[in-house]
Design a protein around this motif. Sequence first.
Motif, PDB file in Angstrom:
ATOM      1  N   PRO A  57       0.815  -1.215   0.000  1.00  0.00           N
ATOM      2  CA  PRO A  57       0.000   0.000   0.000  1.00  0.00           C
ATOM      3  C   PRO A  57       0.852   1.269   0.000  1.00  0.00           C
ATOM      4  CG  PRO A  57      -0.843  -1.568   1.591  1.00  0.00           C
ATOM      5  CD  PRO A  57       0.458  -2.124   1.095  1.00  0.00           C
ATOM      6  N   VAL A  58       0.473   2.230  -0.825  1.00  0.00           N
ATOM      7  CA  VAL A  58       1.231   3.478  -0.987  1.00  0.00           C
ATOM      8  C   VAL A  58       0.303   4.651  -0.724  1.00  0.00           C
ATOM      9  CG1 VAL A  58       2.203   4.962  -2.798  1.00  0.00           C
ATOM     10  CG2 VAL A  58       2.986   2.594  -2.570  1.00  0.00           C
ATOM     11  N   ARG A  59       0.810   5.668  -0.023  1.00  0.00           N
ATOM     12  CA  ARG A  59       0.066   6.930   0.111  1.00  0.00           C
ATOM     13  C   ARG A  59       0.937   8.027  -0.476  1.00  0.00           C
ATOM     14  NH1 ARG A  59      -3.910   7.306   4.152  1.00  0.00           N
ATOM     15  NH2 ARG A  59      -4.064   9.482   3.533  1.00  0.00           N
ATOM     16  N   ARG A  60       0.379   8.780  -1.427  1.00  0.00           N
ATOM     17  CA  ARG A  60       1.152   9.831  -2.094  1.00  0.00           C
ATOM     18  C   ARG A  60       0.854  11.172  -1.409  1.00  0.00           C
ATOM     19  NH1 ARG A  60       3.431   8.005  -6.918  1.00  0.00           N
ATOM     20  NH2 ARG A  60       2.732   5.910  -7.440  1.00  0.00           N
ATOM     21  N   LEU A  61       1.562  11.447  -0.348  1.00  0.00           N
ATOM     22  CA  LEU A  61       1.363  12.691   0.395  1.00  0.00           C
ATOM     23  C   LEU A  61       2.278  13.773  -0.173  1.00  0.00           C
ATOM     24  CD1 LEU A  61       1.324  11.267   4.037  1.00  0.00           C
ATOM     25  CD2 LEU A  61      -0.624  11.688   2.520  1.00  0.00           C
ATOM     26  N   ASP A  62       1.863  15.033   0.048  1.00  0.00           N
ATOM     27  CA  ASP A  62       2.662  16.149  -0.467  1.00  0.00           C
ATOM     28  C   ASP A  62       3.277  16.916   0.702  1.00  0.00           C
ATOM     29  OD1 ASP A  62       3.734  18.372  -1.662  1.00  0.00           O
ATOM     30  OD2 ASP A  62       2.073  18.620  -3.069  1.00  0.00           O
ATOM     31  N   GLY A  63       4.599  16.897   0.764  1.00  0.00           N
ATOM     32  CA  GLY A  63       5.321  17.545   1.857  1.00  0.00           C
ATOM     33  C   GLY A  63       5.117  19.055   1.906  1.00  0.00           C
ATOM     34  N   ARG A  64       4.578  19.644   0.822  1.00  0.00           N
ATOM     35  CA  ARG A  64       4.354  21.099   0.821  1.00  0.00           C
ATOM     36  C   ARG A  64       3.031  21.473   1.470  1.00  0.00           C
ATOM     37  NH1 ARG A  64       5.293  21.492  -5.466  1.00  0.00           N
ATOM     38  NH2 ARG A  64       3.837  19.799  -5.106  1.00  0.00           N
ATOM     39  N   SER A  65       2.187  20.487   1.721  1.00  0.00           N
ATOM     40  CA  SER A  65       0.882  20.772   2.320  1.00  0.00           C
ATOM     41  C   SER A  65       1.035  21.226   3.778  1.00  0.00           C
ATOM     42  CB  SER A  65       0.025  19.507   2.261  1.00  0.00           C
ATOM     43  OG  SER A  65      -0.958  19.561   3.249  1.00  0.00           O
ATOM     44  N   ALA A  66       0.199  22.161   4.187  1.00  0.00           N
ATOM     45  CA  ALA A  66       0.260  22.669   5.571  1.00  0.00           C
ATOM     46  C   ALA A  66      -0.101  21.573   6.567  1.00  0.00           C
ATOM     47  CB  ALA A  66      -0.689  23.853   5.724  1.00  0.00           C
ATOM     48  N   THR A  67      -0.836  20.582   6.103  1.00  0.00           N
ATOM     49  CA  THR A  67      -1.277  19.515   7.022  1.00  0.00           C
ATOM     50  C   THR A  67      -0.421  18.248   6.868  1.00  0.00           C
ATOM     51  OG1 THR A  67      -2.895  18.740   5.398  1.00  0.00           O
ATOM     52  CG2 THR A  67      -3.676  20.322   7.053  1.00  0.00           C
ATOM     53  N   PHE A  68       0.749  18.397   6.202  1.00  0.00           N
ATOM     54  CA  PHE A  68       1.544  17.204   5.883  1.00  0.00           C
ATOM     55  C   PHE A  68       1.808  16.295   7.087  1.00  0.00           C
ATOM     56  CE2 PHE A  68       5.827  15.226   5.634  1.00  0.00           C
ATOM     57  CZ  PHE A  68       5.499  14.208   4.760  1.00  0.00           C
ATOM     58  N   TRP A  69       2.281  16.863   8.192  1.00  0.00           N
ATOM     59  CA  TRP A  69       2.684  15.996   9.315  1.00  0.00           C
ATOM     60  C   TRP A  69       1.482  15.316   9.955  1.00  0.00           C
ATOM     61  CZ3 TRP A  69       7.431  14.490   9.197  1.00  0.00           C
ATOM     62  CH2 TRP A  69       8.382  15.303   8.600  1.00  0.00           C
ATOM     63  N   ASP A  70       0.343  16.023   9.987  1.00  0.00           N
ATOM     64  CA  ASP A  70      -0.870  15.375  10.507  1.00  0.00           C
ATOM     65  C   ASP A  70      -1.342  14.286   9.550  1.00  0.00           C
ATOM     66  OD1 ASP A  70      -0.932  16.909  12.751  1.00  0.00           O
ATOM     67  OD2 ASP A  70      -2.207  18.467  11.879  1.00  0.00           O
ATOM     68  N   ASP A  71      -1.243  14.572   8.240  1.00  0.00           N
ATOM     69  CA  ASP A  71      -1.659  13.573   7.248  1.00  0.00           C
ATOM     70  C   ASP A  71      -0.781  12.323   7.362  1.00  0.00           C
ATOM     71  OD1 ASP A  71      -3.380  15.526   6.397  1.00  0.00           O
ATOM     72  OD2 ASP A  71      -2.221  16.053   4.600  1.00  0.00           O
ATOM     73  N   LEU A  72       0.511  12.574   7.563  1.00  0.00           N
ATOM     74  CA  LEU A  72       1.440  11.448   7.673  1.00  0.00           C
ATOM     75  C   LEU A  72       1.129  10.617   8.915  1.00  0.00           C
ATOM     76  CD1 LEU A  72       3.955   9.940   6.696  1.00  0.00           C
ATOM     77  CD2 LEU A  72       5.358  11.620   7.898  1.00  0.00           C
ATOM     78  N   ASP A  73       0.917  11.311  10.023  1.00  0.00           N
ATOM     79  CA  ASP A  73       0.595  10.613  11.271  1.00  0.00           C
ATOM     80  C   ASP A  73      -0.680   9.774  11.095  1.00  0.00           C
ATOM     81  OD1 ASP A  73       1.223  10.302  14.186  1.00  0.00           O
ATOM     82  OD2 ASP A  73      -0.813  11.079  14.353  1.00  0.00           O
ATOM     83  N   ALA A  74      -1.688  10.371  10.450  1.00  0.00           N
ATOM     84  CA  ALA A  74      -2.954   9.658  10.227  1.00  0.00           C
ATOM     85  C   ALA A  74      -2.733   8.442   9.320  1.00  0.00           C
ATOM     86  CB  ALA A  74      -3.987  10.604   9.610  1.00  0.00           C
ATOM     87  N   ALA A  75      -1.922   8.610   8.274  1.00  0.00           N
ATOM     88  CA  ALA A  75      -1.667   7.492   7.346  1.00  0.00           C
ATOM     89  C   ALA A  75      -0.973   6.334   8.073  1.00  0.00           C
ATOM     90  CB  ALA A  75      -0.815   7.968   6.175  1.00  0.00           C
ATOM     91  N   LEU A  76      -0.016   6.678   8.955  1.00  0.00           N
ATOM     92  CA  LEU A  76       0.706   5.633   9.694  1.00  0.00           C
ATOM     93  C   LEU A  76      -0.244   4.890  10.628  1.00  0.00           C
ATOM     94  CD1 LEU A  76       3.982   7.571  10.646  1.00  0.00           C
ATOM     95  CD2 LEU A  76       3.703   5.852   8.855  1.00  0.00           C
ATOM     96  N   ARG A  77      -1.119   5.656  11.267  1.00  0.00           N
ATOM     97  CA  ARG A  77      -2.059   5.024  12.201  1.00  0.00           C
ATOM     98  C   ARG A  77      -3.090   4.181  11.469  1.00  0.00           C
ATOM     99  NH1 ARG A  77      -0.700   6.840  17.136  1.00  0.00           N
ATOM    100  NH2 ARG A  77       0.642   8.660  16.957  1.00  0.00           N
ATOM    101  N   GLU A  78      -3.583   4.696  10.337  1.00  0.00           N
ATOM    102  CA  GLU A  78      -4.553   3.916   9.555  1.00  0.00           C
ATOM    103  C   GLU A  78      -3.944   2.604   9.079  1.00  0.00           C
ATOM    104  OE1 GLU A  78      -5.999   6.611   6.506  1.00  0.00           O
ATOM    105  OE2 GLU A  78      -6.706   7.937   8.120  1.00  0.00           O
ATOM    106  N   ALA A  79      -2.645   2.648   8.768  1.00  0.00           N
ATOM    107  CA  ALA A  79      -1.976   1.423   8.309  1.00  0.00           C
ATOM    108  C   ALA A  79      -1.643   0.498   9.489  1.00  0.00           C
ATOM    109  CB  ALA A  79      -0.696   1.778   7.554  1.00  0.00           C
ATOM    110  N   GLY A  80      -1.867   0.980  10.699  1.00  0.00           N
ATOM    111  CA  GLY A  80      -1.554   0.175  11.884  1.00  0.00           C
ATOM    112  C   GLY A  80      -0.064  -0.044  12.067  1.00  0.00           C
TER     113      GLY A  80
END
Length: 314
Positions: A57-80
């Motif tokens: 599974p891949v998530r294509r997040l954008d490091g320029r987004s203001a919510t990047f670190w929250d998005d990353l944290d959420a993606a890690l948690r969703e992936a367990g």
Amino acid sequence: MASDRQRLAILISGRGSNMAALLYAAQADDCPYRPVLVTGNKPRAAGLDLAEAEGVPVRRLDGRSATFWDDLDAALREAGADFVALAGFMRIIPEDFLARWAGRIANIHPSLLPRYKGTGVHEAVLAAGDTVTGASVHLVTPELDSGEILGQVEVAVLPGDTPERLADRVLIAEHQLYPRVLSAHLARFTDPAWIEAQVAARALALPETSARTSHGAPAWHVGAKSSGKLFAILSVRHHGEEAIGLLVKGAGPEEAADLVAHRPELYFRPAYYAPAGWIGVRVDRPETDWDHVAEWLRRSWRACAPAATLKRAG
Ligand code: GRF
């Protein structure tokens, strides 16, 4: 052993050759981790295409987004994810993010740390005239490239090396090092002997305690032989449970039911022992908080210690 594998997320910014090494090593039957997510800060990173092609599974997040670190944290948690491996992830991680994943992020760096932190490593090695360089896998802490070193590999510098040629050879060594060191690090979290040593050190630090067994399971006892009691038992899937758990005494069945209902990832109802007031605390995950385990041991010790022991302990 598939179900007890640690769930690994891998963060990349580029080609992802170390990520690939981690993915292919995970095909071994005895690999202690399973890649559950590849992501990073560059939505078009070449390594993401490779991971996708390999069925991870891949998530294509954008490091320029203001919510990047929250998005990353959420993606890690969703992936367990239990643990995170940085593999050419070119962003400095903010402290609040690190705090949430404390002790659960590793990185690979192309030098023999503590020498040559940061970038420009191979140029610096050549400029210094070093004859040996290498790579290091280390835990990530707020200070750049300075966390505990988990393992290293040495690579000879050849006469006439350029930074590029040296980088290519160090990279080959990195690909060998990362899966090996990460596997050794993650395997200990489910290794009954390592877990028992962690519990024993904390249990035996309490007054008037000794090591025993309970129906063959490692256990710890407080008080004199005749009047004392067991206050902790290590259940290594003794009754077919999924988890390795420390059994301790809490306030009673209501508290136990409440903990299991609200934190099922941490607490469980131990077979046979639950009716006698024991609570199961999982101790086989990388995120195990050993200070929290020590608190439970103290509580259980207090609940089980004979009056005379409590008095002497003050
Ligand atoms: C590697 O040299 C690694 O040590 C450093 O970044 C590079 C990543 O390369 N942290 P790749 O994307 O794994 O091929």
